[in-house]
Design an enzyme around this catalytic site. Structure first.
Site, PDB file in Angstrom:
ATOM      1  N   ARG A  90      39.829  52.062  44.790  1.00 54.59           N
ATOM      2  CA  ARG A  90      39.030  52.304  43.590  1.00 54.59           C
ATOM      3  C   ARG A  90      37.583  52.613  43.929  1.00 54.59           C
ATOM      4  NH1 ARG A  90      40.130  48.090  39.494  1.00 54.59           N
ATOM      5  NH2 ARG A  90      41.696  49.669  39.041  1.00 54.59           N
ATOM      6  N   TYR A  91      37.052  51.921  44.914  1.00 53.83           N
ATOM      7  CA  TYR A  91      35.649  52.094  45.301  1.00 53.83           C
ATOM      8  C   TYR A  91      35.582  53.019  46.511  1.00 53.83           C
ATOM      9  CZ  TYR A  91      34.642  47.896  42.491  1.00 53.83           C
ATOM     10  OH  TYR A  91      34.497  46.978  41.491  1.00 53.83           O
ATOM     11  N   ARG A  94      36.020  50.907  50.196  1.00 57.22           N
ATOM     12  CA  ARG A  94      36.865  49.735  50.435  1.00 57.22           C
ATOM     13  C   ARG A  94      38.168  49.830  49.639  1.00 57.22           C
ATOM     14  NH1 ARG A  94      32.575  49.255  47.358  1.00 57.22           N
ATOM     15  NH2 ARG A  94      32.293  47.637  45.783  1.00 57.22           N
ATOM     16  N   CYS A 103      52.689  33.429  45.520  1.00 58.03           N
ATOM     17  CA  CYS A 103      51.480  32.602  45.485  1.00 58.03           C
ATOM     18  C   CYS A 103      51.870  31.139  45.610  1.00 58.03           C
ATOM     19  CB  CYS A 103      50.735  32.770  44.155  1.00 58.03           C
ATOM     20  SG  CYS A 103      50.139  34.431  43.874  1.00 58.03           S
ATOM     21  N   CYS A 107      49.117  30.939  38.517  1.00 55.25           N
ATOM     22  CA  CYS A 107      48.092  30.648  37.527  1.00 55.25           C
ATOM     23  C   CYS A 107      48.483  31.356  36.231  1.00 55.25           C
ATOM     24  CB  CYS A 107      46.746  31.169  38.016  1.00 55.25           C
ATOM     25  SG  CYS A 107      46.429  30.667  39.721  1.00 55.25           S
ATOM     26  N   CYS A 110      46.676  34.721  35.311  1.00 56.83           N
ATOM     27  CA  CYS A 110      46.538  35.715  36.387  1.00 56.83           C
ATOM     28  C   CYS A 110      46.498  37.157  35.877  1.00 56.83           C
ATOM     29  CB  CYS A 110      47.690  35.566  37.372  1.00 56.83           C
ATOM     30  SG  CYS A 110      47.570  36.725  38.746  1.00 56.83           S
ATOM     31  N   ARG A 112      47.293  39.657  37.649  1.00 59.36           N
ATOM     32  CA  ARG A 112      48.487  40.328  38.182  1.00 59.36           C
ATOM     33  C   ARG A 112      49.761  39.607  37.747  1.00 59.36           C
ATOM     34  NH1 ARG A 112      45.588  41.209  43.422  1.00 59.36           N
ATOM     35  NH2 ARG A 112      44.105  42.844  42.858  1.00 59.36           N
ATOM     36  N   ASP A 270      40.175  38.751  32.265  1.00 61.76           N
ATOM     37  CA  ASP A 270      40.647  40.106  31.969  1.00 61.76           C
ATOM     38  C   ASP A 270      41.539  40.105  30.729  1.00 61.76           C
ATOM     39  OD1 ASP A 270      39.389  41.327  34.159  1.00 61.76           O
ATOM     40  OD2 ASP A 270      41.010  40.723  35.509  1.00 61.76           O
ATOM     41  N   ASP A 307      35.350  42.830  35.086  1.00 59.29           N
ATOM     42  CA  ASP A 307      36.109  43.920  35.703  1.00 59.29           C
ATOM     43  C   ASP A 307      36.453  44.862  34.546  1.00 59.29           C
ATOM     44  OD1 ASP A 307      37.202  45.216  37.879  1.00 59.29           O
ATOM     45  OD2 ASP A 307      38.252  43.433  38.596  1.00 59.29           O
ATOM     46  N   LYS A 314      34.006  46.244  38.984  1.00 63.03           N
ATOM     47  CA  LYS A 314      33.281  45.044  38.563  1.00 63.03           C
ATOM     48  C   LYS A 314      31.854  45.394  38.179  1.00 63.03           C
ATOM     49  CE  LYS A 314      36.064  42.341  41.750  1.00 63.03           C
ATOM     50  NZ  LYS A 314      36.798  43.483  42.357  1.00 63.03           N
TER      51      LYS A 314
END
Ligand SMILES: *Cc1c(COP(=O)(O)O)cnc(C)c1O
Ligand code: SF4
Length: 371
Positions: A90-91, A94, A103, A107, A110, A112, A270, A307, A314
């Site tokens: 995206r950037y 990076r 995981c 959570c 989350c 994702r 999000d 984000d 971000k």
């Protein structure tokens, strides 16, 4: 099998486990758990001392997750920014590589949620595709290993990934995002640390949301990583009913510093499907930043970011009242005690540099100001 793998296996994962250990009606969460997996490690279970406490809310499923069908399952459009499987670019310089969907805990908030809990780890073929992509993009100098949680790979598997990445000359730094030190601290073994330090510079950003997560075992896990030379940062999600309180957040950041973890990001939640009940207003995030900045160590202040929905990346936010006014004459500023200060602007004709002092103060102006 290593001790941490046994601990992971002892986690609560089924409706019946939740009924037995937490007194939950298994039928109330059965359908939600089919859609969104649950895992609660012994470390996290130990911290759930009462129904609905801040640890409980992060990991125990609720029927309400299933009602929220309006929000997108991929609110940051990560799939749209993915040139090869598991890689998000995206950037400019990076990339982010999801090496597993597993995981230590799942959570409930989350981002994702659409992916996490699916079995498996990145295959050799998919890793090769990602490595080839990065090799062909010399502008990429920073990679974030993410997921899921990369620290659920075995040492050998993670080492294969790191070795492949370190063979790319233009890749300068490798970062790992993980919730493992806070939820499965036994995974941070001495042999893991010995492996990781061969691939420096490796940075880690650890996920923590509440000061109670920082137990003596967790602190020791962070210390082992820090002793292995891994610079540690933290990522925190602002969550309603969990850490949407300036004192709680300040204490979390202070405790992280005690573990040699430098607070990095505080995320506004999000717009992910199934997580709407965790969202706060943006004002609450700004209030928290105001309550930390200036009132305690500057080291404790994370960047508060949103984000951008749809994949804008971000975007940092600061309380607007720090900068009361900015004009060609001055900046009018408000400090942490709400006292107002004035900072006069530099005037171009008054600028002088030590190297050009003998030419007099107007030299720079005479040359024109905008080369
Ligand atoms: C957060 C993120 C990064 C890293 O951002 P930094 O601001 O450099 O920490 C890179 N790629 C994606 C897709 C991200 O979401
Ligand atoms: S550990 Fe991270 S990726 Fe995994 S469920 Fe929690 S927030 Fe999502």
């Amino acid at each position: 099998m290593e001790e941490w793998q046994r601990e992971l296996q002892a986690s609560l994962t089924k409706p019946e486990d939740l009924a037995r250990e937490l007194g939950i009606d298994p039928d109330a969460v059965r359908s939600v758990m089919k859609e969104y997996r649950v895992r609660i490690t012994p470390q996290m279970l130990k911290l759930i001392k009462e129904k609905g406490n801040p640890i409980w809310k992060q990991v125990v499923p609720e029927a309400v997750e299933g009602y929220d069908l309006l929000a997108a399952s991929d609110p940051l459009n990560e799939d749209g920014d993915s040139p090869v499987p598991h890689l998000v670019h995206r950037y400019p310089d990076r990339v982010l590589l999801m090496v597993t969907n597993q995981c230590p805990i799942y959570c409930r908030f989350c981002t994702r949620k659409r992916l996490v809990g699916k079995p498996g780890f990145i295959s050799k073929g998919d890793l090769d595709l990602a490595v080839d992509y990065i090799k062909n993009h010399p502008e990429v100098r920073d990679i974030i290993l993410s997921g899921g949680d990369p620290l659920l790979l075995t040492d050998d598997h993670l080492e294969r990934v790191l070795k492949a990445l370190r063979a790319i000359p233009h890749l300068e730094i490798i970062r790992i995002g993980s919730r493992v030190p806070g939820s499965l601290p036994s995974r941070i073994t001495e042999s893991f640390c010995a492996m990781i330090k061969k691939y420096h510079p490796i940075y880690m950003n650890l996920h923590f949301n509440h000061p109670d997560e920082i137990t003596p075992e967790v602190k020791e896990a962070c210390e082992r990583l820090a002793d292995a030379g891994v610079p540690l940062g933290s990522q925190t999600v602002l969550l309603k009913g969990i850490n949407d309180d300036p004192e709680v957040m300040k204490r979390l950041m202070q405790k992280l510093l005690m573990c040699r973890v430098k607070p990095y990001y505080l995320y506004q939640a999000d717009l992910t499907r199934g997580t709407n009940h965790f969202r706060t207003t943006v004002e609450e995030g700004l209030t928290i930043i105001k309550a930390i900045q200036g009132h305690t160590s500057g080291m404790a202040v994370p960047h508060y970011v949103i984000d951008a929905p749809g994949g804008g990346g971000k975007i940092p936010l600061l309380p607007a009242d720090y900068l009361v006014d900015l004009n060609s004459q001055e900046a009018v500023l408000k400090n942490y005690e709400n006292r107002v200060f004035r900072y006069p602007q530099a005037e171009p004709e008054k600028v002088s540099t030590t190297t050009q002092q003998s030419n007099g103060p107007f030299k720079i102006l005479n040359n024109g100001g905008d080369e």
